[in-house]
Design an enzyme around this catalytic site. Structure first.
Site, PDB file in Angstrom:
ATOM      1  N   ARG A   1       0.845  -1.192   0.000  1.00 39.76           N
ATOM      2  CA  ARG A   1       0.000   0.000   0.000  1.00 39.76           C
ATOM      3  C   ARG A   1       0.880   1.242   0.000  1.00 39.76           C
ATOM      4  O   ARG A   1       1.832   1.347   0.769  1.00 39.76           O
ATOM      5  CB  ARG A   1      -0.934   0.002   1.220  1.00 39.76           C
ATOM      6  CG  ARG A   1      -1.911  -1.165   1.189  1.00 39.76           C
ATOM      7  CD  ARG A   1      -2.870  -1.173   2.348  1.00 39.76           C
ATOM      8  NE  ARG A   1      -3.696  -2.376   2.317  1.00 39.76           N
ATOM      9  CZ  ARG A   1      -4.583  -2.708   3.242  1.00 39.76           C
ATOM     10  NH1 ARG A   1      -4.761  -1.923   4.287  1.00 39.76           N
ATOM     11  NH2 ARG A   1      -5.287  -3.815   3.125  1.00 39.76           N
TER      12      ARG A   1
ATOM     13  N   ARG B   1       1.807   1.508  10.185  1.00 42.32           N
ATOM     14  CA  ARG B   1       1.367   1.925   8.847  1.00 42.32           C
ATOM     15  C   ARG B   1       2.571   1.888   7.915  1.00 42.32           C
ATOM     16  O   ARG B   1       3.399   2.809   7.909  1.00 42.32           O
ATOM     17  CB  ARG B   1       0.757   3.334   8.903  1.00 42.32           C
ATOM     18  CG  ARG B   1      -0.068   3.694   7.683  1.00 42.32           C
ATOM     19  CD  ARG B   1      -0.541   5.133   7.770  1.00 42.32           C
ATOM     20  NE  ARG B   1      -1.469   5.362   8.867  1.00 42.32           N
ATOM     21  CZ  ARG B   1      -2.796   5.247   8.767  1.00 42.32           C
ATOM     22  NH1 ARG B   1      -3.335   4.895   7.623  1.00 42.32           N
ATOM     23  NH2 ARG B   1      -3.564   5.486   9.814  1.00 42.32           N
TER      24      ARG B   1
ATOM     25  N   GLU C   1      -6.936  -0.792  14.882  1.00 39.81           N
ATOM     26  CA  GLU C   1      -7.490  -1.866  14.047  1.00 39.81           C
ATOM     27  C   GLU C   1      -6.489  -2.999  13.813  1.00 39.81           C
ATOM     28  O   GLU C   1      -5.353  -2.769  13.418  1.00 39.81           O
ATOM     29  CB  GLU C   1      -7.924  -1.302  12.697  1.00 39.81           C
ATOM     30  CG  GLU C   1      -8.446  -2.362  11.736  1.00 39.81           C
ATOM     31  CD  GLU C   1      -8.447  -1.885  10.292  1.00 39.81           C
ATOM     32  OE1 GLU C   1      -8.231  -2.723   9.399  1.00 39.81           O
ATOM     33  OE2 GLU C   1      -8.641  -0.678  10.052  1.00 39.81           O
TER      34      GLU C   1
ATOM     35  N   SER D   1     -10.506  -6.531   9.884  1.00 38.04           N
ATOM     36  CA  SER D   1     -11.740  -6.031   9.283  1.00 38.04           C
ATOM     37  C   SER D   1     -12.431  -7.200   8.614  1.00 38.04           C
ATOM     38  O   SER D   1     -11.763  -8.061   8.044  1.00 38.04           O
ATOM     39  CB  SER D   1     -11.457  -4.960   8.225  1.00 38.04           C
ATOM     40  OG  SER D   1     -11.088  -3.738   8.809  1.00 38.04           O
TER      41      SER D   1
ATOM     42  N   ARG E   1       0.751  -6.280  11.446  1.00 41.45           N
ATOM     43  CA  ARG E   1       0.440  -5.271  12.464  1.00 41.45           C
ATOM     44  C   ARG E   1       0.110  -5.892  13.825  1.00 41.45           C
ATOM     45  O   ARG E   1       0.268  -5.235  14.867  1.00 41.45           O
ATOM     46  CB  ARG E   1      -0.719  -4.390  11.991  1.00 41.45           C
ATOM     47  CG  ARG E   1      -1.029  -3.254  12.957  1.00 41.45           C
ATOM     48  CD  ARG E   1      -2.264  -2.485  12.598  1.00 41.45           C
ATOM     49  NE  ARG E   1      -2.049  -1.540  11.505  1.00 41.45           N
ATOM     50  CZ  ARG E   1      -2.918  -0.596  11.167  1.00 41.45           C
ATOM     51  NH1 ARG E   1      -4.055  -0.493  11.813  1.00 41.45           N
ATOM     52  NH2 ARG E   1      -2.657   0.224  10.166  1.00 41.45           N
TER      53      ARG E   1
END
Length: 418
Positions: free
Chosen positions: A258, A273, A345, A348, A385
């Site tokens: 990403r 991130r 988070e 998801s 993460r």
């Protein structure tokens, strides 16, 4: 893409969905107009072709005296057919663009609003209290030789890193545990390609508002995936799949990429991130009427994995304005990060209803043998993460970190020490 039949019968519901997302409800009217124009163009072209067919038969049966007049009429009609087909092609293109511009219809019960308007459904586990000043995951990692950010930046630039020693074993163990649990729950393990064609990336809904997050290889016209949801969604594109035995489930293990465009200055410390990470992602194809139940199953399997790493977390119902374009409903699990004094988070899970499958033409046969559009769902089962939450929640006063019991067989020790 949304169901056009639903749109025609419930335009106000789609407008409401657009408003809940913070998107333009006028796009609904543009799609209705494009739909009507396309249907009119198709009808006109079909009628002219039918007329042309009848005239063609008449020419064949006509006398020599009648034939010149009929041939002249046939030429004139052929020109009209050609013009009508051009209008239909233009209407098809306009219709496709208007159709793709509208996000999935938000499911009833999802909260309205933006990123901060989620609803907490449940909080699990006790937030740890320390009788010492806790270190953040990067300080722990550097002391224990688990992550090397400095050399990652030297080799690849900012937000890249090396997982080293027990850090690498911790990540591999976490993903291996997720893979084992996925297989035990009926998923077929997959290691998919991480480069996909534009039509597959677009089919999953990732080339919309957040397309600047995706790495694109221009010379090859291929995209690096940010989740194995993308290749798994494309796996059955253009196919009719068998769902008679229930949902078809895959678990993809892949590296993910990403660009994190627009996030500069946010979470720059450590691996919260980053541009590259590894993940095990669950993906399900099912009948639309089974999608809600399957969504709850995916959430349940995520919760089991979070219990295995022994971290406190909460489950949130994500607000409509924070949903991706393909999701009708999304639940996140957020783990407590002690040094940030907040939840972040880790997982998801999204119910994408028939939105992706309609774009990718993934169908199944109903009880009458008629092809119908399938539903698709996805959910995180483990990712890099998670190491942040493991290290910070299980740190000890001497700077060591306790390894959760479920990961000890993979890591080879129950405590990470200097």
């Amino acid at each position: 893409m949304i169901d056009l039949k639903f749109l025609r019968e419930n335009p106000d519901a789609v407008r409401t969905s657009q408003r809940m997302r913070g998107e333009d409800p006028a796009l609904v009217d543009a799609l209705l107009e494009a739909d009507a124009a396309r249907r009119s163009a198709v009808a006109t072209a079909d009628n002219l072709r039918a007329e042309q067919k009848v005239l063609g038969k008449s020419v064949g049966k006509a006398s020599p005296e009648e034939r010149p007049v009929l041939l002249a009429g046939a030429q004139e009609l052929a020109a009209k057919v050609k013009e009508a087909e051009a209008v239909q092609t233009a209407a098809d293109t306009a219709m496709d663009g208007a159709h793709r511009a509208i996000s999935n219809v938000v499911q009833d019960g999802a909260p309205a609003g933006g990123e901060a308007d989620f609803v907490v459904l449940e909080t699990v586990g006790d937030v740890p209290s320390f009788d010492f000043e806790p270190k953040d995951h990067l300080a722990l990692s550097e002391a224990l030789n688990l992550i090397d950010m400095e050399r990652g930046a030297k080799v690849s630039g900012a937000r890249f890193y090396f997982m080293t020693g027990y850090g690498a074993l911790l990540q591999l163990g976490l993903l291996q545990l997720a893979a084992q649990r996925a297989v035990a729950n009926g998923f077929q393990m997959m290691i998919p390609p991480v480069l996909v064609r534009p039509e597959i990336m677009a089919g999953t809904g990732f080339l919309g508002a957040h397309s600047d997050e995706i790495y694109h290889l221009e010379d090859d016209d291929l995209y690096l995936v940010g989740t194995s949801e993308v290749p798994l969604a494309g796996y059955h594109s253009g196919e009719i799949i068998d769902l008679t035995a229930g949902p078809k489930r895959y678990a993809g293990w892949s590296s993910c990429f990403r660009r994190e465009a627009g996030s500069y200055g946010k979470d720059t410390r450590g691996i919260i991130r980053v541009h590259q990470f590894d993940k095990v992602e669950m993906f399900s194809y099912c009948k639309p009427e089974d999608a809600d139940a399957e969504h709850q199953r995916l959430l349940g399997w995520e919760r089991e994995m979070l219990a295995a790493i022994e971290v406190p977390y909460r489950v949130i119902d994500v607000a409509a304005g924070d949903l991706g374009s393909s999701a009708a409903r999304k639940f996140d699990c957020e783990a407590w990060v002690p040094t940030q004094q907040t939840y972040r988070e880790l997982t998801s899970t999204s119910n994408c209803t028939t939105f992706q499958a309609r774009r990718l033409s993934v169908r199944y046969r109903d009880e009458n043998g008629k092809p119908q559009i399938a539903a698709t769902l996805n959910g995180t089962l483990a990712t890099t993460r998670w190491i942040v939450a493991i290290l910070e929640n299980h740190q000890q006063a001497d700077g060591s970190v306790r390894v959760p019991a479920a990961l000890v067989p993979f890591v080879g020790t129950d405590v990470l020490r200097v």
